[in-house]
Design an enzyme around this catalytic site. Structure first.
Site, short mmCIF file in Angstrom:
data_model
loop_
_atom_site.label_atom_id
_atom_site.label_comp_id
_atom_site.label_asym_id
_atom_site.label_seq_id
_atom_site.Cartn_x
_atom_site.Cartn_y
_atom_site.Cartn_z
N SER A 1 0.85 -1.19 0.00
CA SER A 1 0.00 0.00 0.00
C SER A 1 0.89 1.23 0.00
O SER A 1 1.90 1.28 0.70
CB SER A 1 -0.88 0.03 1.26
OG SER A 1 -1.46 1.32 1.40
N HIS B 1 1.93 4.62 5.06
CA HIS B 1 2.76 3.46 4.75
C HIS B 1 4.21 3.88 4.44
O HIS B 1 4.53 5.05 4.43
CB HIS B 1 2.13 2.66 3.63
CG HIS B 1 0.79 2.09 4.06
ND1 HIS B 1 0.63 0.79 4.44
CD2 HIS B 1 -0.41 2.69 4.22
CE1 HIS B 1 -0.63 0.60 4.82
NE2 HIS B 1 -1.28 1.74 4.68
C1 LIG Z 1 -2.31 -4.85 6.29
C2 LIG Z 1 -3.04 -3.92 5.36
N1 LIG Z 1 -3.49 -4.38 4.20
C3 LIG Z 1 -4.14 -3.59 3.33
C4 LIG Z 1 -4.36 -2.26 3.60
C5 LIG Z 1 -5.11 -1.42 2.62
O1 LIG Z 1 -4.31 -0.48 1.98
P1 LIG Z 1 -4.99 0.79 1.27
O2 LIG Z 1 -5.37 1.75 2.35
O3 LIG Z 1 -3.93 1.33 0.38
O4 LIG Z 1 -6.17 0.30 0.53
C6 LIG Z 1 -3.92 -1.73 4.81
C7 LIG Z 1 -4.15 -0.31 5.12
O5 LIG Z 1 -3.58 0.27 6.00
C8 LIG Z 1 -3.24 -2.58 5.72
O6 LIG Z 1 -2.81 -2.13 6.89
#
Ligand SMILES: Cc1ncc(COP(=O)(O)O)c(C=O)c1O
Length: 515
Positions: A266, A271
């Site tokens: 992400s 991030h």
């Molecule tokens: C472990 C994990 N997977 C997926 C995501 C989703 O990412 P995005 O916010 O870019 O959709 C997050 C978001 O913080 C996450 O912590």
């Protein structure tokens, strides 16, 4: 005097740089001398945020002036740079980490994967109950059943002791876990399990770009991790065989996100690097999966021409697929029920600048975690602190490790702590106090996901849509006791000191009020 377009662009970018230097000083890295001093009397400490300088703003404006708009040259360059940096076969840019997870799971549903391994409606994917919802949602969205196993409170990661109980021959097709808050899960046990039962492994690496995992070389050979052994031999900077000393066997070390079949990133602001919105799907080793993943990202099409290009396959009008007539334009042939999940080229331009800063960002995250750990060390009577997977204890000179010969090096997404029962205050009281004192904090995302309204409803509407193994006591403990603080590279020593002071002040006063 008329200016050339190039002179105009240069002038715009010069002014952009000047403007950004003036306007965005608060977003500079914590160790940047141009960052304004932290004023504890009025400033807040965010748990995360965008960390950038004028370089990213100039890249964004430059790409916007070029006005390619859709994923184009910057995107292609970013995908190449990310895949090379990580040591994976391909990286595909998407518009979020959630989309990356959706593409990853969709990929293994394709009729183009071997029939015995294809994820079909009603098949099962083992996942963990504590974490972020969109690690799990795509499993349901693709018609498969998430099988929740418990999380270990001390690491936040899946409890591998429950893998066997979760497994159903012929139904279980994949494992999908996140490396919790930048703490790699037990890849040795997970990979051994996947190999034994011929299962896919999807690593949700959204919170863990820059973490590494090490396992004894003999184990890596036994698990046939040929792609990593080969990368180490050819001198990949991040994938290497190392001697950890102490007379133990050498280890294979590689970044998380390079061990399974597919991994995801992400690039949302909290991030490890950001392009605003954004994410990536990493195809670790099998070229065939790249074409499938790309198809799901790009409308489900069978054609793999990049945007703006025709006839990459040299037989645009030479295909006969489905029940379409021979010669039907390959650009409009669809082999999957796809999506359009691409980001803009401007986002990729920002990401390319961020990628160059990644090593410094990773180091800052590690440094900030260590600083908080040292600063809060004398609160162990009321707080429990996260341990990296395979660590058994922490002391001021580092970690002690279990006897597996495996190690983890965490590029922390956050600093998770758990309030002990009997501490005299709860995690939500501590969180509220931190909030009142402008110290950003978060709970471990959705806590125990099966207790979230969406999953309660799903279990009510379609009990067969999810399966739960055991009582999920660990995930409940995380939900009831954990919060996390930031470790992001925008933090300064003064901000970390302030956080430590606020926590200690609260605990001192709550202990006083208890006695
Ligand atoms: C472990 C994990 N997977 C997926 C995501 C989703 O990412 P995005 O916010 O870019 O959709 C997050 C978001 O913080 C996450 O912590």
């Amino acid at each position: 005097m008329t200016r050339t377009p190039e002179e105009m662009k240069n002038e715009i970018l010069r002014l952009t740089r000047e403007y950004s230097l003036h306007m965005h000083s608060m977003q500079r890295p914590g160790d940047d001398p141009l960052r304004p001093a932290f004023d504890a009397a009025k400033d807040g400490v965010a748990y995360a945020g965008r960390v950038f300088t004028e370089d990213e703003v100039v890249a964004a404006v430059g790409a916007t002036l070029d006005f390619w708009l859709t994923l184009g040259p910057e995107g292609t360059a970013f995908e190449k740079e990310l895949s090379e940096l990580m040591g994976v076969r391909n990286s595909l840019l998407v518009n979020s980490g959630s989309s990356a997870n959706l593409v990853a799971i969709s990929t293994i549903t394709s009729p183009k994967v071997p029939a015995a391994r294809r994820l079909l409606p009603g098949d099962e994917v083992i996942t963990v109950a504590a974490g972020f919802p969109t690690t799990v949602a795509p499993i349901v969205q693709c018609g498969a059943v998430p099988v929740f196993i418990d999380a270990i409170p001390s690491t936040g990661n899946a409890d591998c002791d429950q893998l066997q109980a979760a497994y159903v021959p012929g139904k279980t097709k994949a494992l999908m876990f996140a490396h919790a808050l930048g703490n790699p899960f037990d890849l040795t046990r997970v990979l051994r399990f996947c190999k034994e039962h011929d299962l896919w492994l999807i690593e949700d690496n959204c919170d863990a770009l820059g973490c590494t995992y090490s396992m004894p070389l003999s184990v890596a050979r036994e698990l046939e991790l040929k792609h990593l052994l080969k990368a180490a031999e050819s001198g990949h900077p991040w994938i290497r065989i190392e001697d950890l000393g102490g007379g133990s066997e050498p280890v294979l070390t590689a970044p998380t996100g390079t061990w399974g079949d597919i991994s995801t990133q992400s690039f949302y602001p909290p991030h490890h690097l950001t392009m605003g919105e954004g994410g990536a799907v990493n195809i670790v080793k099998q070229a065939a999966l790249k074409v499938i993943a790309e198809s799901f990202r790009d409308w489900g099409r069978d054609c793999w021409c990049p945007s703006g290009k025709d006839n990459t396959c040299n037989k645009r009008f030479g295909w006969q697929l489905g029940e379409l007539p021979e010669g039907y334009d390959h650009k409009y042939i669809y082999s999957h029920l796809g999506y359009n999940l691409k980001p803009l080229d401007t986002q990729a331009a920002i990401g390319r600048v961020q990628l160059k800063k990644l090593p410094a960002f990773i180091e800052a995250r590690k440094r900030n975690w260590d600083y908080l750990r040292q600063g809060l060390a004398d609160l162990e009577d009321v707080l429990e602190f996260t341990l990296p997977t395979h660590a058994t204890a922490w002391n001021s000179s580092g970690f002690e490790w279990d006897s597996s010969g495996c190690r983890t090096e965490c590029s922390w997404f956050g600093f998770m702590l758990r309030v002990k029962p009997g501490a005299g205050f709860t995690h939500s009281q501590l969180a509220r106090h931190l909030d009142e004192n402008r110290v950003g904090n978060r709970m471990f995302f959705g806590g125990n996901l099966v207790r979230q309204p969406v999953f309660v409803q799903l279990r009510h509407d379609r009990p067969e849509a999810v399966r739960i193994v055991g009582d999920l006591a660990g995930a409940d403990q995380i939900m009831n006791q954990a919060i996390f603080l930031g470790t992001y590279p925008g933090l300064t020593k003064e901000m970390l000191d302030y956080e430590i002071e606020v926590i200690k002040g609260y605990i001192d006063s709550s202990l006083v009020s208890r006695t």
